[in-house]
Design a protein around this motif. Sequence first.
Motif, short mmCIF file in Angstrom:
data_model
loop_
_atom_site.label_atom_id
_atom_site.label_comp_id
_atom_site.label_asym_id
_atom_site.label_seq_id
_atom_site.Cartn_x
_atom_site.Cartn_y
_atom_site.Cartn_z
N VAL A 56 3.52 -3.97 -6.00
CA VAL A 56 2.33 -3.69 -5.20
C VAL A 56 1.16 -4.47 -5.79
O VAL A 56 1.11 -4.74 -6.99
N ARG A 57 0.24 -4.84 -4.92
CA ARG A 57 -0.99 -5.49 -5.34
C ARG A 57 -2.14 -4.79 -4.63
O ARG A 57 -2.04 -4.47 -3.44
N GLN A 58 -3.22 -4.56 -5.38
CA GLN A 58 -4.42 -3.99 -4.78
C GLN A 58 -5.62 -4.31 -5.67
O GLN A 58 -5.45 -4.60 -6.86
N THR A 59 -6.78 -4.28 -5.10
CA THR A 59 -7.99 -4.52 -5.88
C THR A 59 -8.17 -3.37 -6.86
O THR A 59 -8.12 -2.20 -6.47
N LEU A 69 -8.32 -11.17 -10.23
CA LEU A 69 -7.71 -10.97 -8.91
C LEU A 69 -6.57 -9.96 -9.01
O LEU A 69 -6.03 -9.74 -10.09
N PRO A 70 -6.17 -9.37 -7.88
CA PRO A 70 -5.02 -8.47 -7.90
C PRO A 70 -3.77 -9.18 -8.43
O PRO A 70 -3.61 -10.39 -8.23
N PHE A 71 -2.92 -8.43 -9.11
CA PHE A 71 -1.67 -8.95 -9.65
C PHE A 71 -0.57 -7.96 -9.37
O PHE A 71 -0.82 -6.82 -8.98
N ALA A 72 0.68 -8.39 -9.59
CA ALA A 72 1.83 -7.53 -9.33
C ALA A 72 1.80 -6.32 -10.26
O ALA A 72 1.59 -6.47 -11.46
N GLU A 73 2.02 -5.16 -9.68
CA GLU A 73 2.08 -3.91 -10.44
C GLU A 73 3.31 -3.13 -10.02
O GLU A 73 3.85 -3.34 -8.93
N ALA A 74 3.69 -2.18 -10.85
CA ALA A 74 4.70 -1.21 -10.47
C ALA A 74 4.02 -0.14 -9.62
O ALA A 74 2.81 0.09 -9.74
N ALA A 139 -2.64 5.59 0.56
CA ALA A 139 -3.24 6.75 1.23
C ALA A 139 -4.63 6.38 1.73
O ALA A 139 -5.47 5.91 0.97
N ALA A 140 -4.86 6.57 3.03
CA ALA A 140 -6.14 6.20 3.64
C ALA A 140 -7.32 6.91 2.99
O ALA A 140 -8.38 6.32 2.81
N ASP A 141 -7.14 8.17 2.62
CA ASP A 141 -8.23 8.93 2.03
C ASP A 141 -8.55 8.52 0.59
O ASP A 141 -9.52 8.96 0.01
N GLU A 142 -7.74 7.63 0.02
CA GLU A 142 -7.95 7.16 -1.35
C GLU A 142 -8.50 5.73 -1.38
O GLU A 142 -8.57 5.11 -2.44
N GLU A 144 -7.19 2.94 -0.43
CA GLU A 144 -6.19 2.03 -0.96
C GLU A 144 -5.80 1.04 0.14
O GLU A 144 -5.57 1.43 1.27
N THR A 145 -5.77 -0.20 -0.21
CA THR A 145 -5.23 -1.24 0.67
C THR A 145 -4.19 -1.95 -0.16
O THR A 145 -4.50 -2.84 -0.94
#
Length: 189
Positions: A56-59, A69-74, A139-142, A144-145
């Motif tokens: 997963v990648r996210q800001t 920048l975003p990077f690969a995460e577990a 989760a939209a309420d968090e 998260e993109t």
Amino acid sequence: MTDAVLAVRPLYRGWLSLQMLRLRLGDVECNRAVVEHVSGATVLAYDPVRRVAMTVRQTRDAVLYLGGLPFAEAIAGVTEDEAPADTAVREAYEETGLRLRHVEPVAHVWMTPSSTTERVHLFLAEYAAADRVGAGGGAADEIETIDAREEPLDALWAEAVSGRVGDAKFFMLLQALRLRRPELFAANC
């Protein structure tokens, strides 16, 4: 050992809390700040047939603040009144749409024991292409993109060997998978 916490003074309370500790370390008294942070769970989901893993990648606020920048995460998340394995399963569905049936424990680690109470349960989990049953994205309420991606294990290992993996949890889990399931990686990796 004569080390002890003598007093605790709250400095900030919110999603995380900051405490000023008065400590006795040997024969010396000193003040040290500690961040109280909820613990969590993280899982490296992998498909052994296709030899890929879900990343997963996210800001991330701190990374953005430092110009990264975003990077690969577990896949990861905070434990919410549930067992850590259940957190890993829930987060996998929320973030990637993966339905995991079983997670394999790897370790329970302190992320930064010098200054935070955060501990993370690490898991591995097999999945198949048919297990991607939800939309994912977070989760939209968090706010998260999440960009969920399947990536070849060989390519992920090459990133780890080259020092280009930014997420410590992902780095540990990738190593654990390589130790436990070396046949999933090319012989020249």
